[in-house]
Each structure stands twice: as C-alpha cells, then as structure tokens.
Design an enzyme around this catalytic site. Structure first.
Site, PDB file in Angstrom:
ATOM      1  N   ARG A 149     -10.512   8.511  20.932  1.00 54.24           N
ATOM      2  CA  ARG A 149     -10.268   8.283  22.371  1.00 54.24           C
ATOM      3  C   ARG A 149     -10.157   9.603  23.115  1.00 54.24           C
ATOM      4  O   ARG A 149     -10.709   9.768  24.208  1.00 54.24           O
ATOM      5  CB  ARG A 149      -8.994   7.460  22.575  1.00 54.24           C
ATOM      6  CG  ARG A 149      -9.175   6.011  22.197  1.00 54.24           C
ATOM      7  CD  ARG A 149      -7.871   5.315  21.996  1.00 54.24           C
ATOM      8  NE  ARG A 149      -7.216   5.787  20.770  1.00 54.24           N
ATOM      9  CZ  ARG A 149      -6.271   5.124  20.117  1.00 54.24           C
ATOM     10  NH1 ARG A 149      -5.841   3.982  20.585  1.00 54.24           N
ATOM     11  NH2 ARG A 149      -5.739   5.607  19.007  1.00 54.24           N
TER      12      ARG A 149
ATOM     13  N   LYS B 164       3.479   0.808   2.962  1.00 51.73           N
ATOM     14  CA  LYS B 164       3.147  -0.199   3.975  1.00 51.73           C
ATOM     15  C   LYS B 164       3.115  -1.547   3.283  1.00 51.73           C
ATOM     16  O   LYS B 164       2.684  -1.629   2.129  1.00 51.73           O
ATOM     17  CB  LYS B 164       1.754   0.064   4.557  1.00 51.73           C
ATOM     18  CG  LYS B 164       1.672   1.296   5.417  1.00 51.73           C
ATOM     19  CD  LYS B 164       0.280   1.404   6.027  1.00 51.73           C
ATOM     20  CE  LYS B 164      -0.028   2.837   6.352  1.00 51.73           C
ATOM     21  NZ  LYS B 164      -1.428   3.182   6.295  1.00 51.73           N
TER      22      LYS B 164
ATOM     23  N   LEU C 241     -15.770   2.507  10.614  1.00 55.12           N
ATOM     24  CA  LEU C 241     -15.624   3.753  11.360  1.00 55.12           C
ATOM     25  C   LEU C 241     -14.214   3.843  11.922  1.00 55.12           C
ATOM     26  O   LEU C 241     -13.884   3.183  12.911  1.00 55.12           O
ATOM     27  CB  LEU C 241     -16.653   3.802  12.505  1.00 55.12           C
ATOM     28  CG  LEU C 241     -18.111   3.528  12.093  1.00 55.12           C
ATOM     29  CD1 LEU C 241     -18.997   3.381  13.319  1.00 55.12           C
ATOM     30  CD2 LEU C 241     -18.634   4.635  11.184  1.00 55.12           C
TER      31      LEU C 241
ATOM     32  N   ASN D  91       0.878  -1.180   0.000  1.00 53.95           N
ATOM     33  CA  ASN D  91       0.000   0.000   0.000  1.00 53.95           C
ATOM     34  C   ASN D  91       0.912   1.226   0.000  1.00 53.95           C
ATOM     35  O   ASN D  91       1.459   1.605   1.028  1.00 53.95           O
ATOM     36  CB  ASN D  91      -0.890  -0.046   1.250  1.00 53.95           C
ATOM     37  CG  ASN D  91      -1.833   1.143   1.342  1.00 53.95           C
ATOM     38  OD1 ASN D  91      -1.861   2.007   0.462  1.00 53.95           O
ATOM     39  ND2 ASN D  91      -2.609   1.185   2.406  1.00 53.95           N
TER      40      ASN D  91
ATOM     41  N   ASP E 232     -10.014   0.404  -4.085  1.00 52.84           N
ATOM     42  CA  ASP E 232     -10.942   0.783  -3.002  1.00 52.84           C
ATOM     43  C   ASP E 232     -12.364   0.968  -3.532  1.00 52.84           C
ATOM     44  O   ASP E 232     -13.331   0.889  -2.789  1.00 52.84           O
ATOM     45  CB  ASP E 232     -10.525   2.125  -2.375  1.00 52.84           C
ATOM     46  CG  ASP E 232      -9.306   2.000  -1.496  1.00 52.84           C
ATOM     47  OD1 ASP E 232      -8.559   1.012  -1.665  1.00 52.84           O
ATOM     48  OD2 ASP E 232      -9.089   2.889  -0.658  1.00 52.84           O
TER      49      ASP E 232
ATOM     50  N   GLY F 297     -11.061   1.170  13.564  1.00 53.35           N
ATOM     51  CA  GLY F 297     -10.627   1.610  14.897  1.00 53.35           C
ATOM     52  C   GLY F 297     -11.769   1.946  15.842  1.00 53.35           C
ATOM     53  O   GLY F 297     -11.826   1.442  16.979  1.00 53.35           O
TER      54      GLY F 297
HETATM   55  P1  AMP Z   1      -8.428   3.490  12.108  1.00 49.60           P
HETATM   56  O1  AMP Z   1      -8.391   4.603  11.100  1.00 49.60           O
HETATM   57  O2  AMP Z   1      -9.287   2.336  11.684  1.00 49.60           O
HETATM   58  O3  AMP Z   1      -7.048   3.078  12.566  1.00 49.60           O
HETATM   59  O4  AMP Z   1      -9.143   4.082  13.415  1.00 49.60           O
HETATM   60  C1  AMP Z   1      -8.591   5.128  14.156  1.00 49.60           C
HETATM   61  C2  AMP Z   1      -9.631   5.616  15.142  1.00 49.60           C
HETATM   62  O5  AMP Z   1     -10.002   4.549  16.022  1.00 49.60           O
HETATM   63  C3  AMP Z   1      -9.124   6.758  16.003  1.00 49.60           C
HETATM   64  O6  AMP Z   1     -10.108   7.778  16.086  1.00 49.60           O
HETATM   65  C4  AMP Z   1      -8.965   6.091  17.363  1.00 49.60           C
HETATM   66  O7  AMP Z   1      -9.156   6.980  18.435  1.00 49.60           O
HETATM   67  C5  AMP Z   1     -10.084   5.077  17.321  1.00 49.60           C
HETATM   68  N1  AMP Z   1      -9.886   4.070  18.362  1.00 49.60           N
HETATM   69  C6  AMP Z   1      -8.876   3.175  18.488  1.00 49.60           C
HETATM   70  N2  AMP Z   1      -8.996   2.474  19.645  1.00 49.60           N
HETATM   71  C7  AMP Z   1     -10.083   2.970  20.292  1.00 49.60           C
HETATM   72  C8  AMP Z   1     -10.728   2.698  21.538  1.00 49.60           C
HETATM   73  N3  AMP Z   1     -10.271   1.774  22.381  1.00 49.60           N
HETATM   74  N4  AMP Z   1     -11.843   3.401  21.849  1.00 49.60           N
HETATM   75  C9  AMP Z   1     -12.311   4.344  21.019  1.00 49.60           C
HETATM   76  N5  AMP Z   1     -11.766   4.662  19.837  1.00 49.60           N
HETATM   77  C10 AMP Z   1     -10.661   3.985  19.462  1.00 49.60           C
END
Ligand code: AMP
Length: 382
Positions: A284, A14, A208, A7, A147, A330
């Site tokens: 978070r 990556k 999400l 990627n 995608d 995430g």
């Molecule tokens: P991604 O783009 O799929 O890596 O997702 C990133 C998002 O997932 C960020 O906004 C992080 O804050 C959120 N995220 C990761 N772990 C947690 C968690 N334990 N609780 C809430 N949000 C999370």
C-alpha cells in the site's frame, strides 16, 4: 467437529479454532514475545477482543495460556477443550519425507527434526509448538501440515537446480516450494467456484503477500513453483529479493567486504519492494508513493508486475496452456491496480480482464471478461 490450528514461530504462536461443519472460525489468537519481556496474548471471538499480558517463558506456558483463553468463561469460544477433536500444526519444511499431512508420532517428529538443516529458522519453532501442545494436550490427535508437501509432485526438471547432481544426492539441494497449503486450497476453491473438478484444469495460482509464490497446478498437482530450497527465490517480495544472479552476490560481498550471512540478511530483510523502492515493504505504501511520482517505487511495482507475468506465461508454456489464473493473499486479493497491470496486454494467450469486475477486494470473484479463454479469479486464501 472442531479443530484447533497452531502455527508456532520462534517467539510467537498463532492459533484458530475452526468448526468444520461450516468451516467458520470460532476463535483466532496471537501470542507474541514468548520467552522475552512483554509476552502478550490477543484473542478474537466474534466481536469480542481479549488481551492478556503476562510473562510466558516458553511455548508450553504459551499453550497453557491459549487453552485458558479459549475456554475463558467470558471471552472464550469453548466450554472445555473436550470440544476439540484434533490439532493441526503448520510445519514449514517437510523435505522429501512428507508428501501429505501426517499424523504426529515419534517417527514424524524425528523426520521433522531431520529436516531442520533445510529450514533452520522455521522447523525448530514449529517443533516447539508441537511439543508444547503434546505436553498440555497429550490425548489429542495431532497432525502436521507442511508448506512443502503439495509441491512434492513436481518432476525433477522442475525441482533440480543446474548444479552437480551430487548436491541433490548428498545434501538434498533442490526446489521444495512453499505456501503449498495455500496453493492447494485456492486451486480447489477456484475449481469449485467454476463448478469444475480441479483434475480437469490447468491452473496458475498467484499467492502474492509479504512473501509471494506462484504455482503451476496441472490437473490438481503442483508441477512447478517459484520459491526454491528456501522462500527467497522467485518474484520480488516485501523485503525478499526473489531470484538474483548468484555471481552478483559475490561481487557485492567482495566489494563491500561482507560475509554470506550479512548478504543473506540483506536479501531476506532489506531487498524486494523495500530495497528497490526505498519506501516500504508494504504494497500500500509503495503504491501510494508510486502515485505521488516516486520513481523507485514505480520501478519496484513494474518489476513485480513483470516477474508475475513471466511466471504466468512460463507456466502456461510448461502445461501446454492455462485454463484459470487465481490471485490470492494480501496483494493478490486486494490490489486492483496490480492485478490490472499483470493481466493487461495478455490477450495473446487468451487472458482478457474485465476492469469493472476487477474492482473487488477480499472475496471470491471472477474478474475475467465474458470472452476470455482463460478464467481469472480472486480467491481469498485460508
Ligand atoms: P499478506 O502477507 O498476505 O498478509 O499480505 C501483505 C501485503 O498485502 C502487504 O504488502 C500489504 O500492503 C498488501 N495489501 C493489503 N491490503 C492491500 C490493499 N488494499 N491494496 C494493496 N495491497 C494490500
């Protein structure tokens, strides 16, 4: 069979090596700052971490470093690259040309180039990665994975915007949708988890993360999705606004004297959770701030929840119902609070959450209550 997945971004690359026998990840790496000072490769093989810091002037050099890290006697995962049967490349925008993953040949490379105007930041970077790998591994079969291709099954009423039809005919202005590989993967995994065939189900997949999109998967096919011509449309994201009345932009631009590029920079990089909460783009941080009483953080979360609810109800309406709602990425995999907020008060459409089962992070799980008409799942994307 072992597959190398690449990627490539404009200054990053990556990669992962997957053993298809059990779909396990044998190695995982990230090369950053390609072409700029401080180039760095970080690789993980099982528990072993390996870091290389040396100048990498372009993606060809980065690909060579990737190969030497993967075949490193001590830190590598492979004896030689002969173990790799094929290379899969992520390509963001396949336009209307590609409805499925495609073996890379000259015609495919040309078509990816032709789609550059639709993804001027991503496709050139993806192409650099492909061309670098072709140079250093000329004998490997390479496949482009788009995608957008999963969403090519959308009907015109889903993919057209309400602008003069000539813009579609002349410029191919339309909804393409993104995260297609993720939506397809989790829809299929979700169906398998339930012991069903994806072709027998109406599924809503909620990817999400930093970028978010939602998809209506009707009997295995994408029939609508929230991202559009670009990944800016849809629900509130980390730094992206999601859908905004375009006339609001004209008002902001005229009032503040900014041009369209500056406006788009704001919409892409300074909006979303970050822009509304004023705290962070990271879920978070926003959740913690909201808990501590930060009003803007609470509003940002409420906006996100409301946006997701609207897509779920809307997509159920266009599919004539929904059998399964799946959360991934995430936020979808980890935020117990977000899932609870989205899935509460949805019993009018047969959605009943089991709050105890919902206390799960990052693994395949059913979170619906025993009597829920709609199955609710968490399925980590891959
Ligand atoms: P991604 O783009 O799929 O890596 O997702 C990133 C998002 O997932 C960020 O906004 C992080 O804050 C959120 N995220 C990761 N772990 C947690 C968690 N334990 N609780 C809430 N949000 C999370």
């Amino acid at each position: 069979m072992k597959i190398l997945i690449v990627n490539a971004g404009s200054s990053s690359l990556k990669y992962q090596v997957i053993d298809m026998a059990d779909e396990s990840t044998l190695a995982k790496g990230l090369i950053e700052r390609i072409g700029i000072a401080g180039s760095k490769l970080k690789q993980t093989v099982g528990e072993k971490q390996y870091t290389v810091e040396l100048p990498m002037k372009d993606h060809i050099e980065a690909s060579k470093q990737m190969i030497s890290a993967l075949t490193h006697a001590e830190h590598g995962a492979l004896k030689s690259m002969d173990e790799i049967s094929a290379v899969g490349h992520r390509v963001v925008q396949g336009g209307e040309t590609f409805t499925a993953s495609t073996l890379i040949d000259d015609a495919c490379l040309n078509a990816i180039k032709e789609n550059i105007p639709l993804a001027p930041l991503h496709n050139p970077a993806n192409l650099m990665g492909i061309q670098a790998c072709l140079k250093v591994m000329p004998d490997k079969p390479m496949v482009a994975v788009f995608d957008t291709s999963f969403h090519q099954t959308m009907p015109p009423q889903a993919y057209l915007y309400g602008v003069p039809y000539a813009y579609y005919e002349r410029l191919r202005v339309r909804r393409y949708g993104f995260h297609g590989t993720s939506h397809r993967y989790i829809a299929n995994q979700g169906a398998a988890f339930l012991g069903k065939d994806v072709k027998d189900l109406r599924i809503i997949t909620c990817h999400l993360g930093n970028g978010s999109s939602i998809c209506a998967v009707d009997h295995g096919k994408s029939v609508d999705t929230s991202m559009g011509l670009t990944p800016l449309e849809g629900v509130l994201m980390g730094t992206r606004s999601g859908t905004v009345d375009p006339a609001a932009l004209q008002f902001i631009m005229n009032t503040d004297g900014i041009n369209i590029d500056e406006m788009l920079e704001i919409l892409n990089k300074k909006s979303g959770l970050l822009g509304v909460s004023g705290v962070s783009s990271d879920m978070r941080d926003v959740e913690s701030a909201a808990l501590e009483g930060n009003k803007q953080a609470q509003i940002a979360l409420n906006m996100l929840v409301r946006g997701i609810k609207k897509y779920i109800a809307g997509y159920a309406a266009i599919m004539g119902g929904v059998d399964v709602v799946i959360f991934t990425a995430g936020i979808g995999e980890n935020s117990i609070e977000l899932r609870e907020a989205v899935l509460s008060d949805m019993s009018f459409m047969g959605i009943e959450l089991d709050k105890e089962k919902n206390k799960v992070r990052g693994k395949d799980a059913e979170i619906s209550a025993a009597g829920s008409k709609v199955k609710l799942l968490v399925i980590p994307t891959n």
